[in-house]
Design an enzyme around this catalytic site. Sequence first.
Site, short mmCIF file in Angstrom:
data_model
loop_
_atom_site.label_atom_id
_atom_site.label_comp_id
_atom_site.label_asym_id
_atom_site.label_seq_id
_atom_site.Cartn_x
_atom_site.Cartn_y
_atom_site.Cartn_z
N LYS A 218 -28.72 -48.56 -82.55
CA LYS A 218 -30.09 -48.83 -83.32
C LYS A 218 -31.12 -47.74 -83.12
CE LYS A 218 -33.62 -51.20 -84.96
NZ LYS A 218 -34.66 -50.87 -83.67
N ASP A 237 -31.01 -54.39 -86.51
CA ASP A 237 -31.48 -55.00 -85.51
C ASP A 237 -31.15 -56.52 -85.66
OD1 ASP A 237 -33.47 -55.83 -87.06
OD2 ASP A 237 -34.81 -54.47 -86.49
#
Length: 318
Positions: A218, A237
């Site tokens: 991420k 996310d």
Amino acid sequence: WVGVLGPRVLELRQTESDCFFRCLGEVASAESAPAAETVDHVRAELVDYFQLSKPLAPMYEHWASADRRMNRIAAALPGMRVLRQEPHECLFSFICSSNNNIGRIGGILQSLRARYGPRISLYEGIDTADAATFGGDEITDLQAVDDEAFFAFPSVETLAEASEEELRGLGLGYRADFIRQTALALRQKGDGWLCSLREEDVDTVREELCALRGVGPKVADCVALFSLDQVETVPVDTHVWDIACREFDPSLRECLSLTPNVYARVGALFRSRFGTYSGWAHQLLFAAELPQFRSRLPADMVEEMAEWRGGGGGGAHK
DNA sequence: TCTGGACCTCT
DNA sequence: GAGGTCCAG
């Protein structure tokens, strides 16, 4: 808006048709006003920062025609651009962001600047109270944080020298070691290394970034998209995952956690729908989920999103 | 390949 | 738990 961009404090103001900027100060300067060439330079930097040479209208049209919901969001939120941030600042900022909330991240970054960053002196004859009359409320937030002082982001060298204990003291928690170790690695790799990743392909960028401490998929994708020109990268996310479940593929809800596999599926969904600039499209969809933009969206859409959140639709996998 | 737990700190 | 990452099974 008033804030720091690179080594300078800048004030930006937008009208119906134009955007104005003014330099309020810079690192290590006692001048009474910025030189004319500085102003030209800053103009060029702003064009680069906001990526103004990339025409947004064709992207919007493409996204809008690819997705019915996106069509409405695009109409409600015009001009949503991905910033081209300074890679080092971007990297350290997103390392701080992991498992952390937005409000706290801002405070931590301001503490980092104030403790390790070079102080920015305002030009003679400019005081922040004067600037505040233009800038709205942003500047009062900054003043409240650290007594009207502005700081540039600290250098890799400075962060590499910082002790883990002191970094912890600034509220970084276990991320303190990540910051220090990554700074050490960057110093080792040399000055231009991170920026040079702008020339590399997505896979190389991802691989190199993930080798850094505190950088997972991420964070790597955020840095790649927001500072390394990887326009088709989609940082996933839990929120983006929710969006993908809700809009593109309900079967994703069956998945129990955001494993690398699921992560890849979500990214692929965005790319197959929005194409090359999927990262930018993602930014627009993501923004639409934020409270500060909700009031601009059609009422039925806001209602639908609230229902999804409240009704446990998005929470199936949590 | 995936799961589970720990990790700083705050609401 | 929060806009994750790391490490061990």
